[in-house]
Design a protein around this motif. Structure first.
Motif, PDB file in Angstrom:
ATOM      1  N   ILE A  38       0.835  -1.195   0.000  1.00 57.18           N
ATOM      2  CA  ILE A  38       0.000   0.000   0.000  1.00 57.18           C
ATOM      3  C   ILE A  38       0.875   1.252   0.000  1.00 57.18           C
ATOM      4  O   ILE A  38       0.610   2.211  -0.744  1.00 57.18           O
ATOM      5  CB  ILE A  38      -0.972  -0.010   1.199  1.00 57.18           C
ATOM      6  CG1 ILE A  38      -2.022  -1.113   0.994  1.00 57.18           C
ATOM      7  CG2 ILE A  38      -1.628   1.352   1.407  1.00 57.18           C
ATOM      8  CD1 ILE A  38      -2.846  -1.426   2.225  1.00 57.18           C
ATOM      9  N   GLU A  39       1.928   1.250   0.797  1.00 59.49           N
ATOM     10  CA  GLU A  39       2.830   2.406   0.845  1.00 59.49           C
ATOM     11  C   GLU A  39       3.491   2.623  -0.515  1.00 59.49           C
ATOM     12  O   GLU A  39       3.634   3.764  -0.970  1.00 59.49           O
ATOM     13  CB  GLU A  39       3.871   2.215   1.946  1.00 59.49           C
ATOM     14  CG  GLU A  39       3.264   2.321   3.330  1.00 59.49           C
ATOM     15  CD  GLU A  39       4.209   1.911   4.447  1.00 59.49           C
ATOM     16  OE1 GLU A  39       3.942   2.320   5.588  1.00 59.49           O
ATOM     17  OE2 GLU A  39       5.188   1.185   4.197  1.00 59.49           O
ATOM     18  N   GLU A  40       3.873   1.535  -1.182  1.00 62.13           N
ATOM     19  CA  GLU A  40       4.469   1.651  -2.515  1.00 62.13           C
ATOM     20  C   GLU A  40       3.467   2.235  -3.502  1.00 62.13           C
ATOM     21  O   GLU A  40       3.823   3.091  -4.313  1.00 62.13           O
ATOM     22  CB  GLU A  40       4.944   0.286  -3.010  1.00 62.13           C
ATOM     23  CG  GLU A  40       6.196  -0.204  -2.340  1.00 62.13           C
ATOM     24  CD  GLU A  40       6.591  -1.597  -2.806  1.00 62.13           C
ATOM     25  OE1 GLU A  40       6.075  -2.068  -3.835  1.00 62.13           O
ATOM     26  OE2 GLU A  40       7.424  -2.210  -2.125  1.00 62.13           O
ATOM     27  N   CYS A  41       2.220   1.796  -3.447  1.00 61.58           N
ATOM     28  CA  CYS A  41       1.183   2.316  -4.342  1.00 61.58           C
ATOM     29  C   CYS A  41       0.986   3.812  -4.147  1.00 61.58           C
ATOM     30  O   CYS A  41       0.677   4.532  -5.096  1.00 61.58           O
ATOM     31  CB  CYS A  41      -0.137   1.597  -4.111  1.00 61.58           C
ATOM     32  SG  CYS A  41      -0.155  -0.102  -4.689  1.00 61.58           S
ATOM     33  N   LEU A  42       1.161   4.268  -2.924  1.00 63.21           N
ATOM     34  CA  LEU A  42       0.972   5.678  -2.598  1.00 63.21           C
ATOM     35  C   LEU A  42       2.268   6.477  -2.717  1.00 63.21           C
ATOM     36  O   LEU A  42       2.309   7.649  -2.338  1.00 63.21           O
ATOM     37  CB  LEU A  42       0.411   5.809  -1.176  1.00 63.21           C
ATOM     38  CG  LEU A  42      -0.943   5.133  -0.947  1.00 63.21           C
ATOM     39  CD1 LEU A  42      -1.335   5.217   0.523  1.00 63.21           C
ATOM     40  CD2 LEU A  42      -2.008   5.736  -1.842  1.00 63.21           C
ATOM     41  N   ASP A  43       3.311   5.856  -3.267  1.00 64.24           N
ATOM     42  CA  ASP A  43       4.621   6.504  -3.428  1.00 64.24           C
ATOM     43  C   ASP A  43       5.165   7.039  -2.113  1.00 64.24           C
ATOM     44  O   ASP A  43       5.706   8.135  -2.040  1.00 64.24           O
ATOM     45  CB  ASP A  43       4.563   7.643  -4.450  1.00 64.24           C
ATOM     46  CG  ASP A  43       4.682   7.147  -5.867  1.00 64.24           C
ATOM     47  OD1 ASP A  43       5.229   6.040  -6.070  1.00 64.24           O
ATOM     48  OD2 ASP A  43       4.243   7.872  -6.784  1.00 64.24           O
ATOM     49  N   ARG A  44       5.003   6.253  -1.067  1.00 58.85           N
ATOM     50  CA  ARG A  44       5.532   6.626   0.241  1.00 58.85           C
ATOM     51  C   ARG A  44       6.652   5.675   0.612  1.00 58.85           C
ATOM     52  O   ARG A  44       6.599   4.488   0.302  1.00 58.85           O
ATOM     53  CB  ARG A  44       4.442   6.549   1.306  1.00 58.85           C
ATOM     54  CG  ARG A  44       3.332   7.530   1.073  1.00 58.85           C
ATOM     55  CD  ARG A  44       2.300   7.444   2.158  1.00 58.85           C
ATOM     56  NE  ARG A  44       1.224   8.384   1.889  1.00 58.85           N
ATOM     57  CZ  ARG A  44       0.013   8.276   2.378  1.00 58.85           C
ATOM     58  NH1 ARG A  44      -0.287   7.275   3.191  1.00 58.85           N
ATOM     59  NH2 ARG A  44      -0.905   9.166   2.098  1.00 58.85           N
ATOM     60  N   PRO A  45       7.658   6.184   1.302  1.00 58.61           N
ATOM     61  CA  PRO A  45       8.711   5.268   1.758  1.00 58.61           C
ATOM     62  C   PRO A  45       8.133   4.318   2.793  1.00 58.61           C
ATOM     63  O   PRO A  45       7.254   4.702   3.573  1.00 58.61           O
ATOM     64  CB  PRO A  45       9.759   6.190   2.378  1.00 58.61           C
ATOM     65  CG  PRO A  45       9.047   7.460   2.674  1.00 58.61           C
ATOM     66  CD  PRO A  45       7.887   7.563   1.708  1.00 58.61           C
ATOM     67  N   PRO A  46       8.596   3.072   2.814  1.00 55.01           N
ATOM     68  CA  PRO A  46       8.055   2.122   3.784  1.00 55.01           C
ATOM     69  C   PRO A  46       8.333   2.563   5.217  1.00 55.01           C
ATOM     70  O   PRO A  46       9.427   3.009   5.533  1.00 55.01           O
ATOM     71  CB  PRO A  46       8.765   0.806   3.464  1.00 55.01           C
ATOM     72  CG  PRO A  46       9.888   1.152   2.564  1.00 55.01           C
ATOM     73  CD  PRO A  46       9.621   2.498   1.975  1.00 55.01           C
ATOM     74  N   THR A  47       7.308   2.447   6.071  1.00 56.01           N
ATOM     75  CA  THR A  47       7.500   2.797   7.477  1.00 56.01           C
ATOM     76  C   THR A  47       8.285   1.705   8.184  1.00 56.01           C
ATOM     77  O   THR A  47       9.025   1.961   9.120  1.00 56.01           O
ATOM     78  CB  THR A  47       6.144   2.982   8.194  1.00 56.01           C
ATOM     79  OG1 THR A  47       5.350   1.817   7.972  1.00 56.01           O
ATOM     80  CG2 THR A  47       5.416   4.193   7.682  1.00 56.01           C
ATOM     81  N   LYS A  48       8.128   0.477   7.698  1.00 54.28           N
ATOM     82  CA  LYS A  48       8.854  -0.654   8.264  1.00 54.28           C
ATOM     83  C   LYS A  48       9.029  -1.677   7.143  1.00 54.28           C
ATOM     84  O   LYS A  48       8.060  -2.312   6.732  1.00 54.28           O
ATOM     85  CB  LYS A  48       8.068  -1.265   9.421  1.00 54.28           C
ATOM     86  CG  LYS A  48       8.748  -2.428  10.088  1.00 54.28           C
ATOM     87  CD  LYS A  48       7.889  -2.951  11.230  1.00 54.28           C
ATOM     88  CE  LYS A  48       8.537  -4.194  11.824  1.00 54.28           C
ATOM     89  NZ  LYS A  48       7.644  -4.834  12.798  1.00 54.28           N
TER      90      LYS A  48
END
Length: 88
Positions: A38-48
């Protein structure tokens, strides 16, 4: 830290079990993989980071690309040829 949302979804029980086992074999959890996706889909760096080895990720992506290539090749094949292949 912000509160986390518990998300639920429907999936075939056998697929969920297979996914959980796959994640376990790769040193992570199904939840960690889904959150990372989900984080990748939202172009966010992984939180963990999920902990999957880079080599395994490459293998998985290669398999998915091969599968897509095969389906694309079938779509590009004229329908009468595809019908002949299915019959034989």
């Amino acid at each position: 830290m912000t509160a986390k949302k518990l998300a639920t979804f429907r999936i075939d029980p056998d697929e969920w079990e297979a996914f959980q086992q796959w994640a376990k074999r790769n040193g992570t959890t199904a939840s960690a993989l889904l959150v990372e996706y989900i984080e990748e889909c939202l172009d966010r760096p992984p939180t963990k980071p999920s902990g999957i080895r880079l080599e395994q990720m490459v293998i998985n992506l290669t398999k998915r690309i091969d599968s897509i290539d095969k389906r694309l090749s079938l779509l590009e094949t004229p329908s009468h040829v595809r019908s002949d292949e299915i019959v034989s």
